[in-house]
Design a protein around this motif. Structure first.
Motif, PDB file in Angstrom:
ATOM      1  N   SER A 278      -5.857  -5.373  -0.133  1.00  8.76           N
ATOM      2  CA  SER A 278      -4.758  -4.445  -0.438  1.00  8.76           C
ATOM      3  C   SER A 278      -4.938  -3.753  -1.782  1.00  8.76           C
ATOM      4  O   SER A 278      -4.121  -2.911  -2.156  1.00  8.76           O
ATOM      5  CB  SER A 278      -3.415  -5.185  -0.410  1.00  8.76           C
ATOM      6  N   LYS A 318      -4.333   0.136   3.602  1.00  9.82           N
ATOM      7  CA  LYS A 318      -3.254   0.883   2.957  1.00  9.82           C
ATOM      8  C   LYS A 318      -1.885   0.347   3.379  1.00  9.82           C
ATOM      9  O   LYS A 318      -0.939   0.334   2.586  1.00  9.82           O
ATOM     10  CB  LYS A 318      -3.365   2.372   3.290  1.00  9.82           C
ATOM     11  N   LYS A 319      -1.785  -0.116   4.617  1.00 11.10           N
ATOM     12  CA  LYS A 319      -0.524  -0.678   5.101  1.00 11.10           C
ATOM     13  C   LYS A 319      -0.151  -1.924   4.290  1.00 11.10           C
ATOM     14  O   LYS A 319       0.996  -2.079   3.866  1.00 11.10           O
ATOM     15  CB  LYS A 319      -0.648  -1.016   6.587  1.00 11.10           C
ATOM     16  N   VAL A 322       1.070  -0.972   0.812  1.00  6.61           N
ATOM     17  CA  VAL A 322       2.462  -0.533   0.779  1.00  6.61           C
ATOM     18  C   VAL A 322       3.402  -1.726   0.952  1.00  6.61           C
ATOM     19  O   VAL A 322       4.400  -1.862   0.232  1.00  6.61           O
ATOM     20  CB  VAL A 322       2.726   0.526   1.866  1.00  6.61           C
ATOM     21  N   GLU A 323       3.076  -2.613   1.893  1.00  2.90           N
ATOM     22  CA  GLU A 323       3.950  -3.743   2.198  1.00  2.90           C
ATOM     23  C   GLU A 323       4.075  -4.726   1.039  1.00  2.90           C
ATOM     24  O   GLU A 323       5.114  -5.369   0.883  1.00  2.90           O
ATOM     25  CB  GLU A 323       3.445  -4.467   3.455  1.00  2.90           C
ATOM     26  N   ILE A 327       3.581   0.537  -4.286  1.00  4.44           N
ATOM     27  CA  ILE A 327       4.239   1.715  -4.866  1.00  4.44           C
ATOM     28  C   ILE A 327       5.596   1.282  -5.395  1.00  4.44           C
ATOM     29  O   ILE A 327       6.401   0.716  -4.671  1.00  4.44           O
ATOM     30  CB  ILE A 327       4.400   2.824  -3.818  1.00  4.44           C
ATOM     31  N   TYR A 328       5.828   1.533  -6.663  1.00  6.72           N
ATOM     32  CA  TYR A 328       7.077   1.126  -7.321  1.00  6.72           C
ATOM     33  C   TYR A 328       7.410   2.129  -8.407  1.00  6.72           C
ATOM     34  O   TYR A 328       6.814   3.220  -8.464  1.00  6.72           O
ATOM     35  CB  TYR A 328       6.934  -0.304  -7.879  1.00  6.72           C
ATOM     36  N   TRP A 351       6.682   8.892  -1.072  1.00  2.00           N
ATOM     37  CA  TRP A 351       5.420   8.467  -0.457  1.00  2.00           C
ATOM     38  C   TRP A 351       4.863   9.591   0.409  1.00  2.00           C
ATOM     39  O   TRP A 351       5.541  10.130   1.241  1.00  2.00           O
ATOM     40  CB  TRP A 351       5.655   7.231   0.402  1.00  2.00           C
TER      41      TRP A 351
END
Length: 351
Positions: A278, A318-319, A322-323, A327-328, A351
């Motif tokens: 990740s 990429k999934k 994100v999970e 991204i924050y 996003w």
């Protein structure tokens, strides 16, 4: 028919005036639309593409002044890329959709001038959305933060224990002053409007430690808590520079630490499954690293084959990125508003 009706009921001069105005206005609107579509079309958002390197962790050097026993990116190389080549690579990443750059190591602050050049270039020339640095805190100086704070969004400091003896066992220096420096750095970050972040690796020496009071006092905006990880080819046995097997914790020990601290608002845990594939990792040669399954592998350098081709040679999920909360709120617009305008709403990330 409408025009003929006008001609029979309105003086000719007035009728001609109305027709001329209609033709001119129609022509203006048509030209304006054409200009917007053909000339002022906004640039394509590369970060929305499936393979875009949205957030990149760049290791400009492997060199470090600490000997943490679980380190998965040890200083097996002393190579540092020439600054012009580093800048070229960063531009390629930005053009491919990079929005956030995290500079790690090694210990980045062993090269403070290089850090200054990279930060300034990324913000002033490339307009990178967010830049962060991960450091062990031993070489951070207030004057550097004062001079470079306008380009730095986040400063993360690694802290695995608030007990000096435990830090020595882990390999985080031998002077026992880590905690004193940590609180000083947190205060400097508040002073200069930099978001302060904390990183902790849960290992056999700290899994039963209660850090609640110290974390609440430090008040980082984000506390990343990692489960100690084995990376094949880096820290997996006695033939490597680090053998992290003796630092591993059981799932029960990991959960014990998590349960003790999960009520803290800034707490963000990442177990080994969450970390696998990740993260986009870029080494000192600007090759992507794949530390997912089996031996760690690397791509060809993006300087030679470009970003898209290099990314095809490794696995990046990429999934999963994100999970796990990749991204924050990674810019500092809220802090700048608070410092300069007396408050304001946080900028929402899209996003």
């Amino acid at each position: 028919m409408a025009v003929m009706a006008l001609l029979t009921n309105i003086p000719v001069a007035l009728c001609l005036f109305i027709i001329v105005c209609y033709v001119v206005s129609t022509s203006f609107v048509t030209k304006k639309r054409f200009k917007l579509n053909a000339i002022n079309k906004p640039p394509k958002d590369r970060s929305a593409e499936p393979d875009a390197p949205v957030s990149v962790n760049y290791f400009p050097s492997r060199k470090c002044n600490y000997t943490c026993g679980f380190c998965f990116h040890t200083d097996t190389s002393s190579y540092v890329l020439p600054i012009d080549e580093a800048k070229r690579g960063l531009r390629l990443l930005k053009e491919a959709g990079m929005r956030k750059l995290n500079i790690a190591g090694g210990e980045p602050f062993l090269y403070p001038r290089l850090l200054t050049e990279l930060l300034c270039y990324c913000k002033e020339e490339l307009n990178v959305e967010s830049i962060s640095i991960v450091s062990n805190g031993s070489k951070i100086r207030e004057n550097w933060l004062r001079e470079n704070c306008q380009w730095l969004d986040i400063l993360a400091v690694s802290c695995d224990s608030f007990n000096p003896e435990t830090n020595k066992k882990i390999g985080r220096g031998d002077d026992g002053a880590n905690v004193v420096r940590l609180f000083r750095i947190a205060e400097w970050c508040r002073k200069y409007g930099i978001k302060f972040k904390l990183n902790t690796v849960v290992n056999i020496h700290n899994w039963d430690e209660d850090m609640v009071a110290n974390i609440e006092q430090l008040a980082p905006f984000r506390w990343k808590v990692f489960q100690c990880l084995i990376v094949a080819g880096e820290n997996d046995d006695e033939t490597r520079k680090r053998d992290a097997r003796t630092f591993l914790v059981t799932d029960e020990q990991w959960q014990t630490f998590c349960n003790r601290h999960k009520h803290i608002p800034c707490y963000v845990p990442e177990d080994n499954n969450s970390m696998a594939s990740s993260y986009l990792l870029l080494d000192e040669y600007m090759c992507f690293l794949d530390k997912g399954e089996g031996m760690i592998t690397k791509s060809e350098s993006i300087l030679q084959v470009g970003v898209k081709e290099a990314m095809k040679q490794i696995v990046w999920d990429k999934k999963s990125f994100v999970e796990r909360g990749g991204i924050y709120d990674w810019d500092r617009s809220d802090m700048l508003q608070s410092a300069c305008e007396g408050g304001g709403n946080k900028k929402e990330l899209e996003w």
